[in-house]
Design an enzyme around this catalytic site. Structure first.
Site, PDB file in Angstrom:
ATOM      1  N   TYR A   1       0.885  -1.217   0.048  1.00 27.98           N
ATOM      2  CA  TYR A   1       0.091   0.015   0.035  1.00 27.98           C
ATOM      3  C   TYR A   1       0.919   1.106   0.375  1.00 27.98           C
ATOM      4  O   TYR A   1       1.966   1.226   0.700  1.00 27.98           O
ATOM      5  CB  TYR A   1      -0.789   0.030   1.299  1.00 27.98           C
ATOM      6  CG  TYR A   1      -2.263   0.005   0.747  1.00 27.98           C
ATOM      7  CD1 TYR A   1      -2.911   0.893   0.017  1.00 27.98           C
ATOM      8  CD2 TYR A   1      -3.261  -1.072   1.146  1.00 27.98           C
ATOM      9  CE1 TYR A   1      -4.153   1.049  -0.489  1.00 27.98           C
ATOM     10  CE2 TYR A   1      -4.576  -1.165   0.689  1.00 27.98           C
ATOM     11  CZ  TYR A   1      -5.033  -0.377  -0.092  1.00 27.98           C
ATOM     12  OH  TYR A   1      -6.382  -0.225  -0.516  1.00 27.98           O
TER      13      TYR A   1
ATOM     14  N   GLU B   1      -0.552   4.802  -0.604  1.00 26.42           N
ATOM     15  CA  GLU B   1      -1.317   5.964  -1.112  1.00 26.42           C
ATOM     16  C   GLU B   1      -0.443   7.186  -0.944  1.00 26.42           C
ATOM     17  O   GLU B   1       0.363   7.297  -0.009  1.00 26.42           O
ATOM     18  CB  GLU B   1      -2.372   6.080  -0.268  1.00 26.42           C
ATOM     19  CG  GLU B   1      -3.653   5.101  -0.501  1.00 26.42           C
ATOM     20  CD  GLU B   1      -4.975   5.121   0.345  1.00 26.42           C
ATOM     21  OE1 GLU B   1      -4.690   5.586   1.492  1.00 26.42           O
ATOM     22  OE2 GLU B   1      -5.990   4.690   0.123  1.00 26.42           O
TER      23      GLU B   1
ATOM     24  N   ASP C   1      -5.796  12.358 -26.187  1.00 23.79           N
ATOM     25  CA  ASP C   1      -5.967  11.239 -25.608  1.00 23.79           C
ATOM     26  C   ASP C   1      -5.236  10.220 -26.757  1.00 23.79           C
ATOM     27  O   ASP C   1      -6.036   9.992 -27.831  1.00 23.79           O
ATOM     28  CB  ASP C   1      -7.253  10.829 -25.325  1.00 23.79           C
ATOM     29  CG  ASP C   1      -7.403   9.522 -24.975  1.00 23.79           C
ATOM     30  OD1 ASP C   1      -6.480   8.736 -25.036  1.00 23.79           O
ATOM     31  OD2 ASP C   1      -8.592   9.186 -24.397  1.00 23.79           O
TER      32      ASP C   1
ATOM     33  N   THR D   1      -3.247   5.182 -22.579  1.00 29.52           N
ATOM     34  CA  THR D   1      -3.193   3.796 -22.023  1.00 29.52           C
ATOM     35  C   THR D   1      -1.764   3.635 -22.119  1.00 29.52           C
ATOM     36  O   THR D   1      -0.934   3.978 -22.895  1.00 29.52           O
ATOM     37  CB  THR D   1      -4.263   2.907 -22.552  1.00 29.52           C
ATOM     38  OG1 THR D   1      -3.922   2.999 -24.034  1.00 29.52           O
ATOM     39  CG2 THR D   1      -5.635   3.229 -22.373  1.00 29.52           C
TER      40      THR D   1
ATOM     41  N   LYS E   1      -1.635  -0.425 -25.289  1.00 36.94           N
ATOM     42  CA  LYS E   1      -1.821  -0.647 -26.693  1.00 36.94           C
ATOM     43  C   LYS E   1      -0.672  -0.526 -27.364  1.00 36.94           C
ATOM     44  O   LYS E   1       0.033  -1.418 -27.263  1.00 36.94           O
ATOM     45  CB  LYS E   1      -2.800   0.710 -27.039  1.00 36.94           C
ATOM     46  CG  LYS E   1      -4.273   0.303 -26.440  1.00 36.94           C
ATOM     47  CD  LYS E   1      -5.422   1.169 -26.552  1.00 36.94           C
ATOM     48  CE  LYS E   1      -6.511   0.994 -25.615  1.00 36.94           C
ATOM     49  NZ  LYS E   1      -7.585   2.384 -25.843  1.00 36.94           N
TER      50      LYS E   1
ATOM     51  N   ARG F   1      -1.473  -3.170 -18.881  1.00 34.39           N
ATOM     52  CA  ARG F   1      -2.789  -2.486 -18.692  1.00 34.39           C
ATOM     53  C   ARG F   1      -2.621  -1.180 -17.522  1.00 34.39           C
ATOM     54  O   ARG F   1      -1.928  -1.289 -16.464  1.00 34.39           O
ATOM     55  CB  ARG F   1      -4.222  -3.201 -18.151  1.00 34.39           C
ATOM     56  CG  ARG F   1      -4.548  -4.436 -19.145  1.00 34.39           C
ATOM     57  CD  ARG F   1      -5.723  -4.702 -18.789  1.00 34.39           C
ATOM     58  NE  ARG F   1      -6.562  -4.137 -19.775  1.00 34.39           N
ATOM     59  CZ  ARG F   1      -6.666  -4.371 -21.177  1.00 34.39           C
ATOM     60  NH1 ARG F   1      -5.760  -5.272 -21.526  1.00 34.39           N
ATOM     61  NH2 ARG F   1      -7.274  -3.465 -22.066  1.00 34.39           N
TER      62      ARG F   1
END
Ligand SMILES: *Cc1c(COP(=O)(O)O)cnc(C)c1O
Length: 444
Positions: free
Chosen positions: A54, A56, A199, A225, A228, A234
């Site tokens: 974790y 954050e 984008d 992204t 691709k 991902r």
């Protein structure tokens, strides 16, 4: 004793499904233009123990302890993103493209503000203002289109911008086979004082490899992204350009705040590490060759399809993808082409074409591209074979018509799928595809 095959032993059901998917990929051509085959190095980072942590917050400002190495991973990913794209700011934490775009809205707009993007049915993305997405629900969305020739209608975009004064404008799409007009859209955004976000989810690998113009000089924000053409895990990146920081010196801080705590909790550190690996790979000279080959392959494939009688939206391609307009065969027949080609070992997707006379679920086109098959090492010579096979399979569905009555369609498509599975041509092409694939093995 060290367990060498933990998944196989602990969960044979999932192990076998992964193996089945591996075989499907090895024996078939992955031609969905938003997909690719990642390297083993990327997969190893993605499957690493970093997933347990974790963290954050952002590097050196975390809400949890024990992040000394995670900080270094994220610092490295950020530094590589900035260097690769030539931008002064990057955030590497978005879980995927959709949340990255949501963060851009949070950083630049208030709920109810006007935004503008390319219409979904004209190749745009859901997150650019489509009515069923958060972007069309929480914001007042204005959409521009493509002209009958398939190119973006800049006159319409200019007019809509003047009329509606959007706060945020998007340039970039998911099914657009031509070079994006970053410069022209930059002028339109500047003329109304809007933020312009590019984008480049589909084309970021081409941009990094120098096979598509970069949006950096013309836009304020870039999202992409990473899975691709960039060929990573991902995930997604949000970047701000010098132009963006000039417009709003706080833009980077606002984007960071929008991602966390605005939209997400703990970052996926295994994903961040894999993005860093993919960016490292994309900065190597070989990646330039890859990006250029993707486009050369797409052009060769497009030409072969047209030579074999198929109609392409905009009559060709400048990038990695193309749209076949199947209306000469019939309205709404994309689903039949998709199913028949899938059975022949060629995976692509049904897609709307500009001003599609049918619907997104039964569109009149198919979309295909070359990123994944180029990662396997295929070149123009292979594209000629593949293009011919696609045209041959499409020829087999030329007499199939989509029922007018909507309630009859699912059963009709099911029956079609059973029948076409027995088709001699489809079987023949499947054998040829499998044989070709053995010459271009995947790394796994
Ligand atoms: C793929 C894509 C996205 C969204 O990516 P997800 O990771 O599927 O959420 C956003 N914008 C464009 C233009 C895309 O093509």
């Amino acid at each position: 004793m060290i367990n060498k095959n933990p998944l196989q032993q602990a969960d044979p059901s999932i192990f076998e499904l992964v193996e089945a998917e591996k075989k499907r990929r090895q024996e078939g051509l992955e031609m969905i233009p938003s997909e690719n085959h990642t390297s083993l190095a990327v997969l190893e980072a993605l499957g690493s123990l970093l997933t347990d942590k974790y963290s954050e917050g952002y590097p050196h400002k975390r809400y949890y302890g024990g992040n000394e190495f995670i900080d270094k991973v994220e610092d490295l990913a950020i530094a590589r993103a900035k260097e690769a794209f030539g931008v002064p700011f990057a955030n590497v934490q978005p879980y995927s493209g959709t949340p990255a775009n949501f963060a851009v809205y949070l950083a630049t707009c208030k709920a109810g503000d006007t935004i503008m993007g390319q219409n979904l049915l004209d190749g745009g993305h859901l997150t650019h203002g489509w009515k069923t997405s958060f972007s069309g629900i929480f914001y007042n969305s204005v959409q521009y289109h493509v002209k009958p020739d398939g190119y973006i209608d800049l006159d319409e975009a200019r007019k809509l911008a003047q009329e509606h004064k959007p706060k945020l404008i998007w340039v970039g799409a998911s099914a657009y086979p031509r070079e994006f007009p970053f410069k022209e859209m930059g002028e339109i955004a500047d003329s109304v004082g809007a933020f312009l976000a590019a984008d480049i989810a589909h084309i970021s690998g081409l941009v990094l490899g120098g096979a598509h113009a970069s949006p950096v000089p013309f836009v304020h924000i870039i999202t992409t992204t990473t899975h691709k053409t960039l060929r990573g895990p991902r995930g997604a990146l949000i970047m701000a350009t010098e132009k963006g920081l000039q417009k709003d010196p706080e833009l980077g801080a606002k984007l960071d705040k929008a991602v966390f705590p605005g939209l997400q909790g703990g970052p996926h550190n295994h994903q961040t590490a894999a993005i860093a690996v993919a960016l490292g790979e994309a900065m190597k000279p070989e990646f330039k060759d890859y990006a250029h080959q993707v486009v050369k392959n797409a052009k060769a494939l497009a030409q072969t399809l047209m030579d074999n009688g198929l109609k392409l939206v905009s009559s060709g391609t400048d990038n990695h993808l193309m749209l076949v307009d199947l209306t000469p065969l019939g309205i709404g027949v994309g689903v039949f082409a998709e199913k028949a080609l899938d059975l022949a070992g060629i995976t692509l997707n049904k897609n709307t074409i500009p001003s599609d006379p049918s619907s997104p679920f039964y569109p009149s086109g198919i979309r295909l591209g070359t990123p994944a098959i180029t990662s396997r090492g295929m070149k123009e010579e292979e594209m000629k074979h593949i293009g011919k096979w696609i045209a041959e399979v499409v020829e087999e569905i030329k007499d199939v018509k989509l029922p007018e009555a909507k309630e009859e369609r699912p059963a009709f498509v099911k029956e079609f799928s059973q029948k076409i599975a027995e088709n001699q041509k489809v079987k023949e092409v499947k054998d040829k595809v499998r044989e070709l694939c053995t010459k271009f093995p995947l790394p796994y």
